[in-house]
Scaffold this active site. Structure first.
Site, PDB file in Angstrom:
ATOM      1  N   HIS A  19       5.936  -0.152  -7.761  1.00 14.09           N
ATOM      2  CA  HIS A  19       6.458  -1.492  -7.683  1.00 14.09           C
ATOM      3  C   HIS A  19       6.562  -2.331  -8.990  1.00 14.09           C
ATOM      4  CE1 HIS A  19       5.446  -1.622  -3.149  1.00 14.09           C
ATOM      5  NE2 HIS A  19       4.167  -1.152  -3.724  1.00 14.09           N
ATOM      6  N   GLU A 124      -0.155   4.642   4.972  1.00 12.04           N
ATOM      7  CA  GLU A 124       0.351   3.254   4.991  1.00 12.04           C
ATOM      8  C   GLU A 124       0.876   2.951   6.264  1.00 12.04           C
ATOM      9  OE1 GLU A 124       1.595   1.534   0.972  1.00 12.04           O
ATOM     10  OE2 GLU A 124       2.247   3.729   0.582  1.00 12.04           O
TER      11      GLU A 124
END
Length: 128
Positions: A19, A124
């Site tokens: 990210h 996830e």
């Protein structure tokens, strides 16, 4: 930033290359700073591929955190990419930071890397 964080007494640090804008050069500089300060670093690689895992480890990461591991096959591939022995698929080079720039012998590098490399997989999704 890594050098400043190392001075705070942290036990470890996670660099999020999924990210945050970490390219190979900035990741290398950050891991160099951590190494100079004896701060172990985990790298959250951008995707669950062997190349990302192996690059982070060769740059001197103490381990990897791997996102989007959606099944057991991917988890096994990630672990194989991070290991030399016992069916591992990590390519050998002791000329990197991880290998002490050639100062560690092959057997010692293989043993120490397999014994001390952390691999964390992230579950996830509902599929996982």
């Amino acid at each position: 930033t890594v050098e400043v964080l190392a001075a705070t007494g942290l036990d470890t640090l996670v660099l999020d290359a999924e990210h945050a804008p970490f390219g190979p050069e900035s990741l290398d500089r950050s891991l160099l700073a951590a190494h100079a300060c004896a701060l172990p670093v985990l790298v959250r690689v951008p995707y669950p591929r062997a190349a990302a895992v192996q690059q982070a480890l060769d740059l001197g990461a103490a381990g990897v955190m791997v996102p989007h591991v959606d099944d057991a096959r991917i988890a096994a591939e990630v672990v194989r990419a991070a290991r030399y022995g016992q069916g591992g698929a990590r390519g050998f080079s002791n000329s990197s930071r991880a290998g002490g720039y050639g100062a560690r012998g092959m057997a010692e590098h293989l043993r120490a890397s397999d014994a001390h490399t952390t691999v964390i997989v992230q579950i996830e999704s509902a599929q996982a």
